[in-house]
Design a protein around this motif. Structure first.
Motif, PDB file in Angstrom:
ATOM      1  N   ILE A   6     -92.432  11.301  -0.375  1.00 36.23           N
ATOM      2  CA  ILE A   6     -91.143  11.000   0.471  1.00 36.23           C
ATOM      3  C   ILE A   6     -90.230  10.642  -0.742  1.00 36.23           C
ATOM      4  CG2 ILE A   6     -89.869   9.435   1.349  1.00 36.23           C
ATOM      5  CD1 ILE A   6     -92.451   7.980   3.031  1.00 36.23           C
ATOM      6  N   VAL A  10     -86.982  13.708  -1.176  1.00 36.37           N
ATOM      7  CA  VAL A  10     -85.923  13.285  -1.135  1.00 36.37           C
ATOM      8  C   VAL A  10     -85.110  13.731  -1.838  1.00 36.37           C
ATOM      9  CG1 VAL A  10     -83.959  11.145  -1.291  1.00 36.37           C
ATOM     10  CG2 VAL A  10     -85.965  10.951   0.430  1.00 36.37           C
ATOM     11  N   PHE A  26     -80.548  10.965   3.333  1.00 37.57           N
ATOM     12  CA  PHE A  26     -81.557  10.540   3.304  1.00 37.57           C
ATOM     13  C   PHE A  26     -82.289  12.275   3.455  1.00 37.57           C
ATOM     14  CE2 PHE A  26     -84.337   7.290   0.534  1.00 37.57           C
ATOM     15  CZ  PHE A  26     -85.264   7.196   1.285  1.00 37.57           C
ATOM     16  N   LEU A  27     -82.736  12.229   4.667  1.00 36.95           N
ATOM     17  CA  LEU A  27     -83.985  13.039   4.950  1.00 36.95           C
ATOM     18  C   LEU A  27     -83.028  13.924   5.171  1.00 36.95           C
ATOM     19  CD1 LEU A  27     -87.274  11.895   5.290  1.00 36.95           C
ATOM     20  CD2 LEU A  27     -86.905  13.509   3.058  1.00 36.95           C
ATOM     21  N   GLU A 203     -86.286   2.057   0.444  1.00 30.78           N
ATOM     22  CA  GLU A 203     -85.129   3.527   0.592  1.00 30.78           C
ATOM     23  C   GLU A 203     -83.902   3.083  -0.001  1.00 30.78           C
ATOM     24  OE1 GLU A 203     -84.201   4.270   4.512  1.00 30.78           O
ATOM     25  OE2 GLU A 203     -81.597   4.473   3.553  1.00 30.78           O
ATOM     26  N   HIS A 236     -90.873   5.088  10.499  1.00 30.16           N
ATOM     27  CA  HIS A 236     -89.489   6.047  10.539  1.00 30.16           C
ATOM     28  C   HIS A 236     -89.522   7.210   9.722  1.00 30.16           C
ATOM     29  CE1 HIS A 236     -86.460   4.181   8.856  1.00 30.16           C
ATOM     30  NE2 HIS A 236     -86.077   4.555   8.496  1.00 30.16           N
ATOM     31  N   ILE A 237     -89.229   6.381   8.460  1.00 34.29           N
ATOM     32  CA  ILE A 237     -89.301   7.406   6.900  1.00 34.29           C
ATOM     33  C   ILE A 237     -90.618   8.612   7.101  1.00 34.29           C
ATOM     34  CG2 ILE A 237     -89.141   7.965   4.262  1.00 34.29           C
ATOM     35  CD1 ILE A 237     -87.209   5.539   4.965  1.00 34.29           C
ATOM     36  N   ARG A 238     -91.548   7.702   7.506  1.00 35.23           N
ATOM     37  CA  ARG A 238     -93.526   8.319   7.245  1.00 35.23           C
ATOM     38  C   ARG A 238     -93.053   8.876   7.685  1.00 35.23           C
ATOM     39  NH1 ARG A 238     -98.831   7.747   5.804  1.00 35.23           N
ATOM     40  NH2 ARG A 238     -99.825   8.020   7.284  1.00 35.23           N
ATOM     41  N   HIS A 240     -91.301  10.966   9.809  1.00 35.30           N
ATOM     42  CA  HIS A 240     -90.184  12.504   8.964  1.00 35.30           C
ATOM     43  C   HIS A 240     -90.468  12.669   7.647  1.00 35.30           C
ATOM     44  CE1 HIS A 240     -85.733  13.742   8.367  1.00 35.30           C
ATOM     45  NE2 HIS A 240     -86.394  14.470   8.613  1.00 35.30           N
ATOM     46  N   ALA A 241     -91.471  12.475   6.813  1.00 31.30           N
ATOM     47  CA  ALA A 241     -91.589  13.303   5.184  1.00 31.30           C
ATOM     48  C   ALA A 241     -92.713  14.002   6.046  1.00 31.30           C
ATOM     49  CB  ALA A 241     -92.156  12.331   4.511  1.00 31.30           C
TER      50      ALA A 241
END
Length: 806
Positions: A6, A10, A26-27, A203, A236-238, A240-241
């Motif tokens: 991640i 980013v 961020f992404l 984050e 949610h970040i995981r 997306h990545a």
């Protein structure tokens, strides 16, 4: 492992277009994976493919890096590594480039000990980067990941890196403007680790790393690997990545996470909590990329939904619930007002024992099982004498109250400099009165507390402080007393400390210390640097609360601090040569509008604290302020204090004191807060910031900030969250007019308004548009006619449809 990837993704779009701010998307679709991700996953593959004793790990690392890396010739390899990648000559090339550190996060996940983390990182690094600085950078990264994954707190990790690898003697703010692109380990790894040490969640850590510029993708990859091991990665970040990885790389990641489960971060009101996604990898389906991504996302969602059980973690809310259940065991013979005097010391007793056990286990592992070595005092921060451990009390079946008192007293006597009085200060607790607390009830209490461990490795946030805040609120509800006497909301504390900006080596003093929250936040702000030792001071009137403050500081890792009990206004404890001791930073939330505080004695104060006069005995607000001003170092002293807004405009003696306060030109900033931000009180408060050495552009001026509209409303209380206090702080640092929010006022302007500091007298408001009465009438009748026409049309439709009769 996903954390490093991640971070790389980013940071990818900023490597050649640095962004020196934490404020960015961020992404986005502009992001992509680089060599950092490819090589990190190649090391994952090597660790999964090598023999169990790792004897062939170096050879396997070479094979995996070449096989996995060659299909991505344009992903950003350095020149020397590129030649190595596509060469048949597989000799190391004495590099100390940061590529050594960006790929080793997996070593920290696989290792079962610090020594193994060092071994694994060396094996996968020396095949290319065999320069001592390259090996050092990789090892520091792998060790930081291992310590974070093992439950060490952020200050312990920082101290370890500072002691064995790099000096942690700088801040991101200190280097942000001058830090340049650098591909060496020695100018990348320390900066990446500080980005983690200054973070509040996953984050935030990545944003820190990107914000200093430089080799952004590698900085963020190193930071991300450690941050995921510590906080976990938000679901949610995981998710997306994962979409940025192709099928080949995705398969390696998911296979690795099958064996070494990822951590998931949940950000709660009490802070960031990490939870193992034990089931996430195991449920990943094999097949094509689309099927794997969908399965991985489903597993992540399921792990999030099932995370409420949190089997390995003791979160603040969970601990609070467990502790409050202890109150139910006491219910009946113990009055509700007395719960705090029993639950707090029994919690601290349990925590001391658990921490002592952790230290013993660490010493046993270090010494190969030498029990004599493990008992040496130098291996412990405090002493628990024979017969005074939690387990000793747990084994008692008769006279349990006597055993509890004996253990607590024994711990106090064995630690006179640090723990004296921390238990006995709760003098309204009577453990030995069997008419109130039978052996059976106390056994139930001990067994209930034995169900959980509360050592340093059992939580990821400030569990003790947060849990105590939850408890004190609940105790206040039960006893109908004002909890604001004992604590200040965390966000307000953080804002005060940000305004003061205590620097490493400066002294900090809280004359109304409560449970120690402000002193703890000041230590956190200075990253727990060793130069804080011996420079933290507090005084608290309430005996039991002062004991809680000392215990709170002690268990947060503070050392050589001084928190004493006593009435600050009548008898200040910190003196030098018969005069008040002065400090660089003075911070407090003293009791609002205190009555019978000692006005007569203060009027002829032997310490000269009545510099601007003595308030009446019906309100001690300006007595507290003058004590704090007198406690400021004449050259470097700053003061941040929370007071009721009445101090800004009340007349009489207070008006005269306020006049002299203004004329002193010490007052730098006033911030008015929304009512209800302090628990169980609707009193509107303000923050005053004073400075004995105001910057030239601030002299003769005061920054007035109306923050009454900057908050997040909640059901029972108005809350200022991180984004709220950041907005207020930015107003202060900008120090310029903002309509409806900020006014920079000259002292002459204040003289012209008879020295009132009521902010609404100065803040500029937007001009209100005036609508002529004739226009208002026209709009009213127009709307009325539209309503009548609509009703007629509705009636026609109802008649036509047969729903009504005429």
């Amino acid at each position: 492992m996903i954390g490093a990837i991640i971070g790389d993704i980013v940071g990818s779009r900023f490597e050649w277009d640095n962004h020196r701010s934490k404020n960015f998307d961020f992404l986005t679709y502009k992001c992509f994976f680089t060599d950092d991700s490819v090589m990190s996953l190649a090391i994952c593959d090597a660790l999964m493919s090598c023999k169990r004793d790792y004897r062939d790990l170096g050879d396997q690392a070479v094979k995996s890096m070449q096989v996995i890396g060659r299909p991505y010739p344009n992903c950003g390899y350095g020149g020397m590594f590129y030649k190595w990648m596509y060469s048949d000559t597989l000799e190391p090339y004495n590099s100390f480039g940061n590529g050594a550190a960006m790929r080793v996060s997996a070593c920290g996940y696989v290792a079962n000990s610090i020594e193994e983390a060092k071994l694994l990182s060396h094996k996968v690094t020396a095949v290319t980067h065999n320069h001592p600085e390259g090996i050092k950078g990789a090892e520091a990264t792998a060790v930081a990941v291992f310590l974070a994954r093992s439950g060490k707190n952020i200050l312990e990790i920082r101290d370890y890196i500072d002691k064995y690898y790099y000096p942690m003697n700088f801040s991101l703010d200190g280097i942000r403007e001058t830090y340049q692109f650098n591909e060496t380990c020695q100018e990348t790894v320390p900066q990446a680790l500080v980005a983690f040490f200054e973070s509040s969640n996953f984050e935030d850590a990545i944003r820190n790393a990107v914000s200093i510029g430089g080799d952004s993708d590698t900085l963020a990859a190193i930071t991300g690997g450690v941050a995921e091991a510590y906080y976990g990665a938000p679901t949610h970040i995981r998710k997306h990545a994962l979409t940025f990885l192709d099928e080949r790389l995705l398969r390696i990641l998911l296979e690795f996470e099958n064996l070494y489960p990822a951590k998931m971060e949940k950000v709660q009101s009490s802070g960031s909590v990490s939870i193992k996604e034990e089931s996430a990898g195991a449920k990943i389906k094999t097949g094509g990329r689309e099927e794997m991504i969908q399965s991985a996302m489903d597993a992540a969602d399921e792990a999030l939904n099932n995370s409420t059980s949190e089997p390995e973690e003791t979160t603040s809310q969970k601990l609070f619930s467990h502790l409050f259940e202890a109150c139910n065991i006491l219910r009946g013979p113990i009055n509700q007002d007395e719960y705090k005097s029993y639950v707090t010391p029994i919690l601290f007793f349990k925590r001391l024992s658990d921490v002592y056990d952790e230290e013993t286990q660490a010493a046993l592992e270090e010494s190969g099982g030498d029990e004599e070595f493990a008992s040496f005092p130098e291996n412990h921060r405090f002493i628990i004498p024979d017969g005074c451990h939690w387990q000793d009390v747990r084994e008692v079946s008769e006279n349990v109250g006597v055993a509890i008192v004996k253990a607590m007293n024994g711990i106090e006597r064995a630690n006179p400099d640090t723990l004296n009085g921390v238990f006995s200060s709760f003098d309204d607790a009577n453990w030995t009165d069997k008419t109130k607390l039978s052996d059976e009830r106390l056994k139930d209490l001990v067994e209930h507390m034995s169900e959980i461990k509360v050592g340093n490795s059992n939580y990821s946030a400030d569990v003790m402080g947060d849990s105590y805040e939850f408890l004190i609120k609940k105790f206040a509800d039960l006893s109908k007393k004002n909890a604001g006497e004992f604590y200040t909301p965390r966000s307000i504390i953080k804002l005060l400390v940000m305004l003061l900006a205590p620097q490493v080596g400066e002294s900090v003093y809280d004359p109304a210390a409560g449970t120690g929250g402000m002193l703890i936040e000041a230590i956190h702000y200075m990253k727990g640097d060793k130069l804080t030792y011996g420079r933290i001071y507090g005084q608290e009137k309430n005996l039991a609360t002062s004991a809680i403050a000392r215990m709170n500081l002690f268990l947060h890792g503070a050392k050589e601090f001084k928190v004493t009990q006593g009435d600050t206004l009548r008898s200040p404890n910190y003196l030098e040569g018969g005069k008040l001791k002065t400090f660089d930073c003075v911070i407090a939330n003293p009791p609002f509008s205190l009555k019978n505080w000692g006005a007569e004695q203060f009027s002829s104060d032997i310490y000269g604290r009545n510099i601007w006069g003595s308030p009446t005995d019906s309100n001690g607000d300006f007595a507290w302020l003058q004590h704090m001003v007198k406690s400021m170092d004449p050259n470097t002293g700053r003061c941040a204090v929370v007071l009721p807004q009445g101090v800004l405009f009340r007349g009489g003696k207070e008006g005269e004191i306020r006049k002299q306060l203004v004329e002193s030109d010490k007052l730098e900033c006033i911030i008015t807060l929304v009512g209800g931000v302090f628990y169980s009180t609707g009193v509107s408060a303000c923050i005053l910031l004073l400075n004995n050495n105001k910057p030239n552009k601030h002299k003769g001026r005061i920054c007035m900030i109306d923050a009454s509209s900057i908050y997040t409303p909640q059901r029972a209380q108005n809350i200022m969250f991180e984004n709220d206090i950041r907005k207020v702080f930015d107003y202060y640092t900008d120090y310029e007019d903002v309509i409806e929010h900020v006014k920079i006022v000259n002292i002459d302007d204040i003289r012209g308004k008879d020295y009132t500091l009521a902010i609404n007298k100065y803040i500029e408001k937007k001009e209100q548009e005036t609508v002529p009465p004739a226009e208002v009438r026209r709009e009213y009748f127009e709307a009325f006619d539209e309503m009548v026409a609509a009703e007629e049309e509705m009636m026609k439709l109802l008649l036509a449809g047969g729903y009504i009769n005429e």
